[in-house]
Design an enzyme around this catalytic site. Structure first.
Site, short mmCIF file in Angstrom:
data_model
loop_
_atom_site.label_atom_id
_atom_site.label_comp_id
_atom_site.label_asym_id
_atom_site.label_seq_id
_atom_site.Cartn_x
_atom_site.Cartn_y
_atom_site.Cartn_z
N LYS A 1 91.58 71.54 -22.51
CA LYS A 1 92.72 72.46 -22.52
C LYS A 1 92.38 73.74 -21.77
CE LYS A 1 94.60 70.26 -26.57
NZ LYS A 1 94.71 70.17 -28.03
N GLN B 1 93.53 73.68 -32.93
CA GLN B 1 93.11 72.29 -32.75
C GLN B 1 93.02 71.59 -34.11
OE1 GLN B 1 92.63 70.73 -29.68
NE2 GLN B 1 92.49 68.92 -30.95
N ASP C 1 102.48 73.81 -29.17
CA ASP C 1 102.25 72.42 -29.57
C ASP C 1 103.56 71.77 -30.03
OD1 ASP C 1 99.81 71.18 -29.23
OD2 ASP C 1 98.88 72.11 -30.98
#
Ligand code: NAD
Length: 282
Positions: A52, A96, A119
């Site tokens: 990422k 995460q 997200d």
């Protein structure tokens, strides 16, 4: 022989488009950073986080890394998120997953400001997507929509069977296919006659989380097959939820693992970050 749907190539196209957009946004004075939070040192998570950060560097946006010890308390994590919610420069916050078991994931997801929820997991983002309002879309399902569209697969009016009903993949996937005017069936662990049901699909999206589960008996001749699964087999080789060698000769198009859905998730995360920078009020 099926056409191979090349997620590596399509994700690269998307990242290159985003890179250009970032240059244009910078020229308008619009910039921003993605905050990436990792708690603990799970090796798979570390790989995802690194990828990422690299993607941010590639498209030209700043990433801020928060690598917290496994012992971090829920309260400490929530406090950090609160601070990042307030920071003007931060346009996206990503925590995460999975988190250590002493931290409630739902609480953490809900603490992220929906404006920075790149997200697309916040209930407000999910709700907006459900009623067709603009929001950050969950990255893996929206990546699959891009894979289909950019490979010339027609969705409208097609029967799509999604196997899996998780909040991260199955449910948002089904909603996005509905939004594209497919006729959608959701199958899950309690579904009866799974092979017969799947055999009716023009587009079969498999997010079952079981290595090489779906074989030829599940697939209609000429169907498009999207394999979301990622596993390591007994020889440490990456494989999906689909028995690729068995299904590929029957399908008209199929995603490989690796190189199919996987790379799309990060490309769509970057797309959400750029959307967030673009929408920043000045
Ligand atoms: P999950 O375990 O949360 O959900 C699996 C779903 O499959 C469940 O809803 C369950 O009802 C269904 N299921 C399980 N066994 C079944 C059976 N025998 N018959 C029918 N349905 C059954 O998994 P998830 O988070 O949705 O992920 C699915 C897969 O996709 C995993 O392999 C995961 O690693 C992978 N994944 C990949 C990406 C990516 O970027 N490529 C992103 C997320 C998840």
């Amino acid at each position: 022989m099926a056409k191979l749907i090349d997620g590596k190539k399509i994700s690269q196209e998307i990242k290159d488009e985003l890179k250009e957009k970032v240059v244009a946004l910078k020229a308008e004075g619009k910039t921003g950073a993605l905050a990436v939070i990792q708690v603990g040192e799970d090796p798979a998570s570390s790989v995802y986080v690194r990828n990422k950060k690299n993607a941010c560097a590639y498209i030209g946006i700043e990433s801020l890394a928060y690598e917290l010890p496994e012992s971090t308390t829920e309260e400490e994590l929530l406090k950090l998120i609160e601070e990042l919610n307030e920071k003007e420069k931060v346009r996206g916050i990503l925590v995460q997953l999975p988190l250590p078991s002493h931290i409630c994931e739902d609480k953490v997801i809900q603490a992220i400001s929906p404006e920075k929820d790149v997200d697309g997991f916040h209930p407000q983002s999910v709700g907006a997507m459900t009623i067709g309002e603009k929001s950050f879309l969950s990255c893996t399902p929206s990546g699959i929509i891009q894979l289909l569209k950019r490979s010339g697969v027609e969705i409208e009016g097609k029967h799509c069977v999604v196997i899996g009903r998780s909040n991260i993949v199955g449910k948002p996937m089904a909603l996005l296919m509905l939004r594209e005017n497919a006729t959608v069936t959701i199958a899950h662990s309690r579904t009866k006659n799974l092979p017969e049901l799947c055999k009716q699909a023009d587009i079969l999206i498999v997010a079952i989380g079981k290595p090489r589960f779906i074989g030829a008996e599940y697939v209609k001749e000429g169907a498009v097959v999207i394999d979301v699964g990622i596993h390591r087999d007994e020889n440490n080789k990456l494989c999906g939820d689909v028995k690729f060698d068995e299904v590929e000769p029957i399908a008209s198009a199929i995603t490989p693992v690796p190189g199919g859905v996987g790379p799309m998730t990060i490309a769509m995360l970057m797309s959400n970050c750029v959307q967030s920078i673009e929408e920043k009020r000045r």
